[in-house]
Design an enzyme around this catalytic site. Structure first.
Site, PDB file in Angstrom:
ATOM      1  N   GLY A   5       0.816  -1.216   0.000  1.00 32.42           N
ATOM      2  CA  GLY A   5       0.000   0.000   0.000  1.00 32.42           C
ATOM      3  C   GLY A   5       0.846   1.262   0.000  1.00 32.42           C
ATOM      4  O   GLY A   5       1.944   1.282   0.550  1.00 32.42           O
TER       5      GLY A   5
ATOM      6  N   ARG B  15      -3.088   8.112   2.493  1.00 33.50           N
ATOM      7  CA  ARG B  15      -1.935   7.303   2.080  1.00 33.50           C
ATOM      8  C   ARG B  15      -1.019   8.003   1.086  1.00 33.50           C
ATOM      9  O   ARG B  15       0.131   7.612   0.937  1.00 33.50           O
ATOM     10  CB  ARG B  15      -2.401   5.974   1.479  1.00 33.50           C
ATOM     11  CG  ARG B  15      -3.122   5.096   2.455  1.00 33.50           C
ATOM     12  CD  ARG B  15      -3.151   3.659   2.034  1.00 33.50           C
ATOM     13  NE  ARG B  15      -3.457   3.459   0.632  1.00 33.50           N
ATOM     14  CZ  ARG B  15      -3.602   2.268   0.067  1.00 33.50           C
ATOM     15  NH1 ARG B  15      -3.472   1.191   0.819  1.00 33.50           N
ATOM     16  NH2 ARG B  15      -3.883   2.140  -1.198  1.00 33.50           N
TER      17      ARG B  15
ATOM     18  N   GLU C 144      -9.853  -0.703  11.641  1.00 31.94           N
ATOM     19  CA  GLU C 144     -10.382  -1.640  10.637  1.00 31.94           C
ATOM     20  C   GLU C 144     -10.110  -3.093  11.028  1.00 31.94           C
ATOM     21  O   GLU C 144     -10.834  -3.996  10.634  1.00 31.94           O
ATOM     22  CB  GLU C 144      -9.858  -1.327   9.232  1.00 31.94           C
ATOM     23  CG  GLU C 144      -8.373  -1.581   9.025  1.00 31.94           C
ATOM     24  CD  GLU C 144      -7.928  -1.441   7.570  1.00 31.94           C
ATOM     25  OE1 GLU C 144      -8.724  -1.018   6.709  1.00 31.94           O
ATOM     26  OE2 GLU C 144      -6.755  -1.745   7.290  1.00 31.94           O
TER      27      GLU C 144
ATOM     28  N   ARG D 164       1.128  -5.823  -4.964  1.00 26.11           N
ATOM     29  CA  ARG D 164       1.137  -6.701  -3.782  1.00 26.11           C
ATOM     30  C   ARG D 164       1.547  -8.131  -4.118  1.00 26.11           C
ATOM     31  O   ARG D 164       1.223  -9.057  -3.392  1.00 26.11           O
ATOM     32  CB  ARG D 164      -0.259  -6.713  -3.151  1.00 26.11           C
ATOM     33  CG  ARG D 164      -0.667  -5.411  -2.487  1.00 26.11           C
ATOM     34  CD  ARG D 164      -1.813  -5.610  -1.541  1.00 26.11           C
ATOM     35  NE  ARG D 164      -2.233  -4.373  -0.913  1.00 26.11           N
ATOM     36  CZ  ARG D 164      -1.625  -3.826   0.131  1.00 26.11           C
ATOM     37  NH1 ARG D 164      -0.571  -4.405   0.670  1.00 26.11           N
ATOM     38  NH2 ARG D 164      -2.072  -2.707   0.639  1.00 26.11           N
TER      39      ARG D 164
ATOM     40  N   ASP E  76       5.026  -7.842   5.166  1.00 28.34           N
ATOM     41  CA  ASP E  76       5.053  -8.921   4.175  1.00 28.34           C
ATOM     42  C   ASP E  76       6.098  -8.656   3.082  1.00 28.34           C
ATOM     43  O   ASP E  76       6.785  -9.578   2.634  1.00 28.34           O
ATOM     44  CB  ASP E  76       3.669  -9.106   3.544  1.00 28.34           C
ATOM     45  CG  ASP E  76       2.707  -9.809   4.504  1.00 28.34           C
ATOM     46  OD1 ASP E  76       3.182 -10.583   5.364  1.00 28.34           O
ATOM     47  OD2 ASP E  76       1.491  -9.575   4.417  1.00 28.34           O
TER      48      ASP E  76
ATOM     49  N   ASP F 293       0.365   1.819   8.509  1.00 24.67           N
ATOM     50  CA  ASP F 293      -0.232   1.083   9.627  1.00 24.67           C
ATOM     51  C   ASP F 293       0.575   1.196  10.920  1.00 24.67           C
ATOM     52  O   ASP F 293       0.046   0.927  11.999  1.00 24.67           O
ATOM     53  CB  ASP F 293      -0.362  -0.410   9.273  1.00 24.67           C
ATOM     54  CG  ASP F 293      -1.183  -0.629   8.009  1.00 24.67           C
ATOM     55  OD1 ASP F 293      -1.876   0.317   7.589  1.00 24.67           O
ATOM     56  OD2 ASP F 293      -1.131  -1.737   7.453  1.00 24.67           O
TER      57      ASP F 293
ATOM     58  N   LYS G 208       8.198   0.596   5.405  1.00 21.95           N
ATOM     59  CA  LYS G 208       7.100   1.451   4.922  1.00 21.95           C
ATOM     60  C   LYS G 208       5.771   0.905   5.394  1.00 21.95           C
ATOM     61  O   LYS G 208       5.568  -0.305   5.330  1.00 21.95           O
ATOM     62  CB  LYS G 208       7.135   1.464   3.386  1.00 21.95           C
ATOM     63  CG  LYS G 208       5.931   2.037   2.714  1.00 21.95           C
ATOM     64  CD  LYS G 208       5.178   1.065   1.796  1.00 21.95           C
ATOM     65  CE  LYS G 208       4.430  -0.006   2.500  1.00 21.95           C
ATOM     66  NZ  LYS G 208       3.472  -0.759   1.679  1.00 21.95           N
ATOM     67  N   THR G 209       4.893   1.691   5.879  1.00 23.33           N
ATOM     68  CA  THR G 209       3.471   1.377   6.016  1.00 23.33           C
ATOM     69  C   THR G 209       2.803   2.411   6.905  1.00 23.33           C
ATOM     70  O   THR G 209       3.334   2.757   7.979  1.00 23.33           O
ATOM     71  CB  THR G 209       3.155  -0.042   6.556  1.00 23.33           C
ATOM     72  OG1 THR G 209       1.735  -0.148   6.678  1.00 23.33           O
ATOM     73  CG2 THR G 209       3.796  -0.381   7.894  1.00 23.33           C
TER      74      THR G 209
ATOM     75  N   LYS H  93     -26.478  16.273  17.023  1.00 24.66           N
ATOM     76  CA  LYS H  93     -27.497  15.245  16.735  1.00 24.66           C
ATOM     77  C   LYS H  93     -26.954  13.910  16.222  1.00 24.66           C
ATOM     78  O   LYS H  93     -27.718  12.967  16.096  1.00 24.66           O
ATOM     79  CB  LYS H  93     -28.521  15.799  15.754  1.00 24.66           C
ATOM     80  CG  LYS H  93     -27.966  16.153  14.384  1.00 24.66           C
ATOM     81  CD  LYS H  93     -29.082  16.641  13.453  1.00 24.66           C
ATOM     82  CE  LYS H  93     -28.522  17.002  12.095  1.00 24.66           C
ATOM     83  NZ  LYS H  93     -29.495  17.571  11.196  1.00 24.66           N
ATOM     84  N   TYR H  94     -25.676  13.834  15.884  1.00 29.41           N
ATOM     85  CA  TYR H  94     -25.183  12.572  15.314  1.00 29.41           C
ATOM     86  C   TYR H  94     -24.064  11.953  16.144  1.00 29.41           C
ATOM     87  O   TYR H  94     -23.162  12.660  16.613  1.00 29.41           O
ATOM     88  CB  TYR H  94     -24.575  12.788  13.924  1.00 29.41           C
ATOM     89  CG  TYR H  94     -25.549  13.152  12.843  1.00 29.41           C
ATOM     90  CD1 TYR H  94     -26.671  12.362  12.580  1.00 29.41           C
ATOM     91  CD2 TYR H  94     -25.329  14.283  12.053  1.00 29.41           C
ATOM     92  CE1 TYR H  94     -27.550  12.699  11.557  1.00 29.41           C
ATOM     93  CE2 TYR H  94     -26.200  14.616  11.031  1.00 29.41           C
ATOM     94  CZ  TYR H  94     -27.314  13.836  10.795  1.00 29.41           C
ATOM     95  OH  TYR H  94     -28.178  14.167   9.797  1.00 29.41           O
TER      96      TYR H  94
HETATM   97  P1  FBP Z   1       0.646  -2.118   3.647  1.00 26.86           P
HETATM   98  O1  FBP Z   1       0.686  -3.092   4.756  1.00 26.86           O
HETATM   99  O2  FBP Z   1       1.002  -2.690   2.350  1.00 26.86           O
HETATM  100  O3  FBP Z   1       1.439  -0.891   3.953  1.00 26.86           O
HETATM  101  O4  FBP Z   1      -0.879  -1.684   3.501  1.00 26.86           O
HETATM  102  C1  FBP Z   1      -1.447  -0.576   4.076  1.00 26.86           C
HETATM  103  C2  FBP Z   1      -2.940  -0.518   3.863  1.00 26.86           C
HETATM  104  O5  FBP Z   1      -3.267   0.828   3.643  1.00 26.86           O
HETATM  105  C3  FBP Z   1      -3.767  -1.103   5.008  1.00 26.86           C
HETATM  106  O6  FBP Z   1      -3.959  -0.153   6.055  1.00 26.86           O
HETATM  107  C4  FBP Z   1      -5.051  -1.463   4.310  1.00 26.86           C
HETATM  108  O7  FBP Z   1      -5.778  -2.464   5.000  1.00 26.86           O
HETATM  109  C5  FBP Z   1      -4.573  -1.967   2.982  1.00 26.86           C
HETATM  110  O8  FBP Z   1      -3.360  -1.273   2.719  1.00 26.86           O
HETATM  111  C6  FBP Z   1      -5.538  -1.718   1.863  1.00 26.86           C
HETATM  112  O9  FBP Z   1      -5.083  -2.385   0.734  1.00 26.86           O
HETATM  113  P2  FBP Z   1      -5.398  -1.967  -0.756  1.00 26.86           P
HETATM  114  O10 FBP Z   1      -4.554  -0.768  -1.049  1.00 26.86           O
HETATM  115  O11 FBP Z   1      -4.951  -3.141  -1.535  1.00 26.86           O
HETATM  116  O12 FBP Z   1      -6.836  -1.648  -0.844  1.00 26.86           O
END
Ligand code: FBP
Length: 534
Positions: free
Chosen positions: A78, A408, A306, A140, A171, A200, A197-198, A237-238
Site C-alpha cells: 500500500g 496514504r 479496521e 502486492r 510482508d 499502519d 514502509k506502512t 445530533k449525530y
Molecule cells: P501495507 O501493509 O502494504 O502498507 O498496507 C497498508 C494498507 O493501507 C492497510 O492499512 C489497508 O488495510 C490496505 O493497505 C488496503 O489495501 P489496498 O490498497 O490493496 O486496498
C-alpha cells in the site's frame, strides 16, 4: 502566464531540502557491528543459514556510495507518504559517484518480469517530497516460488545490479529477507536491503522505531476526525462512527485518538487481551452513548480500527478458519460448501452477522493470505449491533465514515520527508558496503534529524513463525499495540473524561511551514515511546 502545472504547495515542496544526519552526507561508508538484535528462532535460523547470524550494525561515518553502484528499487504494498523520498535519497547518494538507480515497475512483479527503467534526474526532481508511489507504481505480488526467485536473480544479473532495495511493509520485507537469503545461497552477487514502509505503524521493533508514512497519514486522519468532532458538537445530533485503516494493529486508531480525544475508541489489542465478545464490545460503546444521552448529549465520536473484527475472539477464530478453508478451495466452492467445513459454533457466528459483512468476510484474501479488512464495513456492523442493543432509535442518529485512502498519498510531513530521504541514503550506504539481509533504520527519531543514527537491522531478527494459508511460515512479525506501553496507558488514563466531556482536540491540516512545534512535530506514539525509553 502563471505556471499552473503545479499547485503553489507542490512547487514549494519540490524546493524543500530534507534534514539529514551529517554522517549520511559524507563519503566512504563505515559500518560497525553492535550486537545481535535479538535471538533468532531456531526454526527460522535453519531456514535462513546465511542471514540468521547477522549483527545489528551502525553507521559510524559517511554513507556516500562508492563509484559505479547500480541499484534497483521496488515499491511494494500500500502507498505511504514518503516513498518517493526514499528513492530521491537513494538517487542522490548513487548519482554523486556515477551510480545508477533502476526502478522496477508495478511492485515485485516488476522484478519477476524484469520490467524496469533507469531513473533520470528530471523525473526524480519532479517527485521530491511528493506523496504517492506513481513514479514507478506499486503492487502486492509475493515472490514465493523457486521460479520467481530465479527470475528475480536473472533480472538482477541482466541489469548488473549491485543492490536491490525493497520498500515495503511486514510482508514485503519478508520478501526481502527471503530474497536476500536465496541470493546468498545461490551465489547471486546483488545485495538486498529493505526499508520500513506502512501507514499502519505495525512494522517496528527495537531499532526500527517506526515505519514511514504513519506520521503523515495519522495527521491527515486526525484533521478529518477533528473536523467531524466539531461538526458533531455544533449540530448535537449525530454519533459518528469512524473506521480507520491500519490492518490488524490499532496503532493508527490509537494515534488518532491521542491527537483528537474522541468519546470512544476501540483498540483491537485490548479487545483480544480481555476476550471481549462482539456483544461485550457493543455493551461498552452503548454504555457511553446512554450516559451521554442522559445528559442531553446526543452526539459523539467513536473510532473503530479496521482490524477490530479480527480481535473479537469468536470472529477472529471464524476468520482464521475461513482463511484456511478459502486457501484449500479451488475457487468453485459455494458459501454453503465452505461453511460446511467449519465448526458449528463458527457457522453460527457467521450466520449472526449482517448479510453485507458475511459477503465481505468471504472476499478473496490478498496474495499473502490475509483477509482484506479494509473491505469489511466494521463501523456499520458496530452501528447495526448498537441499534439492536439500544431502544431509543429516535434520538440515536448515526453517520459512518471510513478514512484510509485519504491519507496514504498525502504530501509527506517534514518528519516523513526527512525520515524517508535519510532512509534512502542509509539503504544506499548499506548496499555500498555489500550488506545484504538488512532493513535500513534510523534511531533517535524523536530528536532532531541531526542526531539520528543510521542503522542496519537484520531482517531475520524481526521474524517469527505464523500460520499463513493454513501453514506455519517464517514472516516478519506485525507489531501490535502494547497495552503496557506509554501510548495506550496515556489513552486509558484519560478516556473516561473524553467519554463524558467534549474534550475534542482539533489538530487541523498537516503544516509544512511555520513554528517547528507545528511543522516538525512527532506523533504522540513516537514521543510517548521515546519518553518512556529515556
Ligand atoms: P501495507 O501493509 O502494504 O502498507 O498496507 C497498508 C494498507 O493501507 C492497510 O492499512 C489497508 O488495510 C490496505 O493497505 C488496503 O489495501 P489496498 O490498497 O490493496 O486496498
Amino acid at each position: 502566464m502563471q505556471d499552473r502545472s503545479l499547485s503553489p504547495l507542490q512547487a514549494e515542496r519540490q524546493r524543500y531540502a530534507p534534514k539529514v544526519p551529517p554522517a549520511l552526507m559524507s563519503a566512504g561508508p563505515t559500518w560497525e557491528g553492535a550486537a545481535a538484535a535479538s535471538q533468532v528462532d531456531p526454526t527460522i535460523a535453519s531456514q535462513f543459514p546465511h542471514t540468521a547470524e547477522l549483527l545489528q550494525i551502525r553507521c559510524t561515518s559517511g554513507t556516500l556510495a562508492p563509484a559505479g553502484q547500480r541499484v534497483g528499487v521496488v515499491l511494494s504494498g500500500g502507498q505511504a507518504p514518503g516513498g518517493h523520498n526514499v528513492m530521491t535519497g537513494l538517487y542522490d547518494a548513487l548519482s554523486a559517484h556515477g551510480g545508477e538507480l533502476t526502478g522496477f515497475l508495478g511492485g515485485p512483479i516488476g522484478i519477476i518480469e524484469d520490467k524496469g527503467r533507469v531513473l533520470g534526474a528530471a523525473e526524480i526532481d519532479a517527485h521530491r517530497n511528493t506523496g504517492g508511489f506513481d513514479l514507478i507504481g506499486s503492487g502486492r505480488d509475493k515472490i514465493a516460488t523457486e521460479a520467481q526467485f530465479a527470475a528475480c536473480a536473472e533480472a538482477c544479473r541482466r541489469r548488473e545490479l549491485t543492490g536491490l532495495v525493497v520498500i515495503g511493509g511486514d510482508d514485503s520485507n519478508t520478501n526481502a529477507a527471503v530474497l536476500a537469503e536465496w541470493f546468498l545461497a545461490n551465489g547471486v552477487s546483488t545485495s538486498v536491503v529493505g526499508v520500513p514502509k506502512t501507514i499502519d505503524g505495525d512494522l517496528k521493533a527495537g531499532a526500527v522505531e517506526c515505519s514511514f508514512g504513519f506520521d503523515t497519514a495519522t495527521r491527515v486522519y486526525a484533521q478529518l476526525v477533528g473536523n467531524i468532532a466539531r461538526d458533531a458538537r455544533s449540530a448535537g445530533k449525530y454519533w459518528h462512527f469512524i473506521r480507520l485503516m491500519g490492518r490488524s494493529a490499532s496503532h493508527v486508531t490509537l494515534e488518532v485518538a491521542l491527537q483528537t480525544q474522541p468519546n470512544f475508541a476501540f483498540i483491537g489489542e485490548e479487545v483480544r487481551a480481555n476476550g471481549w465478545t462482539l456483544a461485550q464490545c457493543i455493551e461498552k460503546i452503548a454504555a457511553v452513548i446512554v450516559d451521554r444521552a442522559g445528559r442531553g448529549q446526543h452526539h459523539g465520536i467513536c473510532l473503530v480500527p479496521e482490524g477490530l473484527i479480527e480481535f473479537i475472539p469468536e470472529i477472529g477464530r471464524l476468520i482464521e478458519q475461513l482463511n484456511t478453508a478459502l486457501a484449500n478451495d479451488d475457487g468453485n466452492g459455494s458459501e454453503e460448501t465452505i461453511l460446511a467445513g467449519l465448526p458449528a459454533d463458527s457457522r453460527n457466528v457467521f450466520r449472526s452477522l449482517p448479510a453485507q459483512i458475511r459477503g465481505q468476510l468471504l472476499l478473496d484474501r490478498d496474495s499473502h493470505g490475509n483477509v482484506q479488512v479494509s473491505k469489511i464495513d466494521t463501523e456499520s456492523l458496530v452501528i447495526a449491533k448498537v441499534q439492536e442493543h439500544l431502544n431509543f432509535s429516535d434520538s440515536f442518529r448515526t453517520q459512518h465514515h471510513f478514512f484510509g485512502y485519504e491519507g496514504r498519498c498525502a504530501a509527506p510531513t517534514n518528519f516523513d520527508a526527512d525520515y524517508t530521504y535519510a532512509l534512502g541514503r542509509t539503504a544506499a550506504s548499506l548496499l555500498a558496503s555489500g550488506k545484504s539481509g538488512y532493513i535500513a533504520a534510523l534511531t533517535g527519531l524523536s530528536t532532531e534529524a541531526s542526531a539520528w543514527e543510521p542503522t542496519g537491522v537484520p531482517l531475520t531478527s524481526l521474524m517469527h513463525i505464523e500460520t499463513r494459508k493454513g501453514k506455519p511460515v517464517p514472516v516478519i512479525a506485525k507489531a501490535l499495540v502494547d497495552l503496557d506501553g506509554a501510548p495506550f496507558r496515556y489513552f486509558a488514563e484519560r478516556r473516561r473524561q473524553w467519554a463524558d466531556d467534549d474534550a475534542y482536540l482539533y489538530p487541523g491540516a498537516p503544516q509544512y511551514f511555520g513554528p517547528a512545534e507545528i511543522s516538525d512535530g512527532r506523533t504522540m506514539t513516537l514521543t510517548l515511546e521515546a519518553e518512556e525509553r529515556a
